[in-house]
Design an enzyme around this catalytic site. Sequence first.
Site, PDB file in Angstrom:
ATOM      1  N   LYS A   1       4.080   0.534   9.790  1.00  0.00           N
ATOM      2  CA  LYS A   1       4.172   1.812   9.096  1.00  0.00           C
ATOM      3  C   LYS A   1       3.578   2.942   9.920  1.00  0.00           C
ATOM      4  O   LYS A   1       3.998   4.084   9.818  1.00  0.00           O
ATOM      5  CB  LYS A   1       3.477   1.718   7.732  1.00  0.00           C
ATOM      6  CG  LYS A   1       4.410   1.152   6.660  1.00  0.00           C
ATOM      7  CD  LYS A   1       3.790   1.247   5.285  1.00  0.00           C
ATOM      8  CE  LYS A   1       2.944   0.039   4.997  1.00  0.00           C
ATOM      9  NZ  LYS A   1       2.374   0.027   3.652  1.00  0.00           N
TER      10      LYS A   1
ATOM     11  N   GLU B   1       0.867  -1.174   0.000  1.00  0.00           N
ATOM     12  CA  GLU B   1       0.000   0.000   0.000  1.00  0.00           C
ATOM     13  C   GLU B   1       0.907   1.229   0.000  1.00  0.00           C
ATOM     14  O   GLU B   1       1.796   1.340   0.857  1.00  0.00           O
ATOM     15  CB  GLU B   1      -0.899   0.007   1.245  1.00  0.00           C
ATOM     16  CG  GLU B   1      -1.786   1.237   1.252  1.00  0.00           C
ATOM     17  CD  GLU B   1      -2.765   1.316   2.412  1.00  0.00           C
ATOM     18  OE1 GLU B   1      -2.737   0.439   3.293  1.00  0.00           O
ATOM     19  OE2 GLU B   1      -3.550   2.284   2.410  1.00  0.00           O
TER      20      GLU B   1
ATOM     21  N   ARG C   1       5.389 -12.917   9.507  1.00  0.00           N
ATOM     22  CA  ARG C   1       6.008 -11.594   9.332  1.00  0.00           C
ATOM     23  C   ARG C   1       7.395 -11.599   9.935  1.00  0.00           C
ATOM     24  O   ARG C   1       7.646 -12.306  10.911  1.00  0.00           O
ATOM     25  CB  ARG C   1       5.222 -10.549  10.108  1.00  0.00           C
ATOM     26  CG  ARG C   1       3.959 -10.086   9.516  1.00  0.00           C
ATOM     27  CD  ARG C   1       3.287  -9.117  10.488  1.00  0.00           C
ATOM     28  NE  ARG C   1       3.579  -7.729  10.139  1.00  0.00           N
ATOM     29  CZ  ARG C   1       2.958  -7.086   9.169  1.00  0.00           C
ATOM     30  NH1 ARG C   1       2.036  -7.678   8.455  1.00  0.00           N
ATOM     31  NH2 ARG C   1       3.258  -5.832   8.898  1.00  0.00           N
TER      32      ARG C   1
HETATM   33  P1  ATP Z   1       2.114  -2.274   8.103  1.00  0.00           P
HETATM   34  O1  ATP Z   1       1.288  -3.164   8.952  1.00  0.00           O
HETATM   35  O2  ATP Z   1       3.481  -1.991   8.611  1.00  0.00           O
HETATM   36  O3  ATP Z   1       1.408  -1.041   7.638  1.00  0.00           O
HETATM   37  P2  ATP Z   1       1.393  -3.676   5.783  1.00  0.00           P
HETATM   38  O4  ATP Z   1       1.419  -5.141   5.813  1.00  0.00           O
HETATM   39  O5  ATP Z   1       0.064  -3.019   5.883  1.00  0.00           O
HETATM   40  O6  ATP Z   1       2.420  -3.120   6.815  1.00  0.00           O
HETATM   41  P3  ATP Z   1       1.705  -3.393   3.020  1.00  0.00           P
HETATM   42  O7  ATP Z   1       2.192  -2.239   2.242  1.00  0.00           O
HETATM   43  O8  ATP Z   1       0.287  -3.780   2.889  1.00  0.00           O
HETATM   44  O9  ATP Z   1       2.083  -3.108   4.513  1.00  0.00           O
HETATM   45  O10 ATP Z   1       2.641  -4.657   2.774  1.00  0.00           O
HETATM   46  C1  ATP Z   1       2.903  -5.167   1.512  1.00  0.00           C
HETATM   47  C2  ATP Z   1       3.310  -6.591   1.644  1.00  0.00           C
HETATM   48  O11 ATP Z   1       4.439  -6.718   2.490  1.00  0.00           O
HETATM   49  C3  ATP Z   1       2.205  -7.426   2.225  1.00  0.00           C
HETATM   50  O12 ATP Z   1       2.056  -8.576   1.441  1.00  0.00           O
HETATM   51  C4  ATP Z   1       2.667  -7.744   3.608  1.00  0.00           C
HETATM   52  O13 ATP Z   1       2.227  -9.000   4.001  1.00  0.00           O
HETATM   53  C5  ATP Z   1       4.195  -7.707   3.467  1.00  0.00           C
HETATM   54  N1  ATP Z   1       4.792  -7.324   4.745  1.00  0.00           N
HETATM   55  C6  ATP Z   1       4.561  -6.198   5.452  1.00  0.00           C
HETATM   56  N2  ATP Z   1       5.260  -6.221   6.605  1.00  0.00           N
HETATM   57  C7  ATP Z   1       5.945  -7.383   6.624  1.00  0.00           C
HETATM   58  C8  ATP Z   1       6.839  -7.999   7.556  1.00  0.00           C
HETATM   59  N3  ATP Z   1       7.177  -7.413   8.700  1.00  0.00           N
HETATM   60  N4  ATP Z   1       7.365  -9.205   7.238  1.00  0.00           N
HETATM   61  C9  ATP Z   1       7.045  -9.796   6.073  1.00  0.00           C
HETATM   62  N5  ATP Z   1       6.208  -9.287   5.166  1.00  0.00           N
HETATM   63  C10 ATP Z   1       5.652  -8.091   5.426  1.00  0.00           C
HETATM   64 MG    MG Z   2      -1.457  -3.647   4.399  1.00  0.00          MG
END
Ligand code: ATP
Ligand code: MG
Length: 550
Positions: free
Chosen positions: A269, A33, A259
């Site tokens: 984020k 995102e 994760r």
């Molecule tokens: P946050 O919770 O920090 O906002 P998010 O998962 O909402 O992170 P996205 O931009 O949606 O952030 O993430 C894109 C991809 O990266 C998703 O498929 C998510 O599963 C993966 N991802 C995000 N954080 C991690 C992590 N700590 N370890 C592994 N994969 C991750």
């Molecule tokens: Mg997300």
Amino acid sequence: MNQEPKDFIRQRIVRDIDEGVVTGGVVTRFPPEPNGYLHIGHAKSICLNFGVAEEFGGVTYLRFDDTNPLKENEEYTDAIARDVAWLGFSWDDRLTHASDYFEQLYQFAEELIAAGKAYVDSQSNEDIRATRGTLTEPGTESPYRNRSVDENLDLFRRMRAGEFADGEHVLRAKIDMASPNINLRDPVLYRIRHAHHFRTGDAWCIYPMYDYTHCICDALEGVTHSLCTLEFEDHRPLYDWVLDNINVNFHPPQIEFSRLGLEYTVMSKRLLNRLVVEGLVSGWDDPRMPTIAGLRRRGVTPGAIRDFCRRIGVTKQDNLVEMSLLEFCIRQDLEATAPRGMAVLDPLPVTITNYPGDGETLSAPWHPQRPELGERDMPFGPRLFIERDDFAEVPPRKYKRLTPDQPVRLRYAYIIEVEEVIKDDAGEVVELRCRYLPESKSGEDTSGIKTKGVVHWVDAAHAVAAPVRVYDRLFQVPQPGGDTLREDLNPDSLTELQGLVEPAIVASDQQRFQFERIGYFCKDAVDSGVFNRTVTLRDSYRPDGGAAGG
Ligand code: ATP
Ligand code: MG
């Protein structure tokens, strides 16, 4: 692949290929995102998605999940694309956005309505939340749940046409308010948001929700393995429900992995954004941030990050990885690749009283084990600087460096011995007057003297004064929390020193160096002339997280 694949995802892919489930090649996607910068956790997902596609001769989409116009913008899409490319992965022409599919997503929603599988709910957001039930109690059906198809279609079209205010209606899937899985209790599919979208402008005032959008985008792009993190496990039945109930001829499997959690940092984020907005760091690319942009500015290479992701592997176990593993990977990588030079961070002047003339030019290899990196010129003269703690008037036991009674070798130069220690009124040593042994020149040493220690130095007449930012971990506790974010910060995460750097380092077009005996440093990409400490040397690393001394 002739090697046994190591993790459960690769094993699954091999099986899908063997069993003919996947015939046209592996397709994956990385779906960030654009509401912030990528962090090291994302790197795990990037390495996995792009990595498996590469290994199995497939392709990967970089797809921006841009369904929330209030939080997303172009600064973030640009930063994300730059970071994925910098990590060494290529999406070729497969850069897409969820918003590319808004019209199709809308048509599928009408299809659900026509089939009696979605309805317009006119309850407030609060009421919808309040009637969802709990883990132990079922939800309550909305009074609007049994609207006719015609009424639903009419309202949904008018939602699109902009006739209603934000929050007046939503579109919900009609699944089961008593489902043990809360995600299946008539989840919201669309909401009204009169907001400008950075790509679609004002074309839309209704926006699809993530769970509805994501699976359809995966299907439309022919994703063969939709890899996501474990928190989406409970969403998988909804992922499958949507694809089972619309007219799309492809149904990717969603496969979850854990994760990445990393000690001494935060990865959400929301918290990273807080650090930036509250001015606790200098920006998303602050070298202390766990963002890809921060790590890059810190001096970390893409190779080190990929190596780290390879070592942590892919499992379904939630775990907190030690920061020292990341530091180890960074060090390993720089140890082999970074040229080495000299810099003094806490200078003590040395005057060589018996040195004839103004100086000479010595030469030294950039890396003792990598002759292909070449040599550099090193000015040497009668006025030098050494590190203050490389001299001790009253040495502790086993001290190997310079003392009034113990000579030392200057790295790649000569042996010196102390003649006189000059102090100020406060008794502080302000200068050493030394003699050098002309016959002890490195490589041509006939002095017959073997010193216990070798120290680094710079030539006072040519050394370049440079600000050196000594970075340490951003947090002082292994698991900083959202509620204690400020208290958990490491007050010593940045110390700025004035260093004296060997001129060849400054003149070189290389970015990353080992300052001998001190650590790995890189030229800051933003503030020119500044050096950032990337990581300490192995032997000066203290596992308690404290700053290592020079
Ligand atoms: P946050 O919770 O920090 O906002 P998010 O998962 O909402 O992170 P996205 O931009 O949606 O952030 O993430 C894109 C991809 O990266 C998703 O498929 C998510 O599963 C993966 N991802 C995000 N954080 C991690 C992590 N700590 N370890 C592994 N994969 C991750
Ligand atoms: Mg997300």
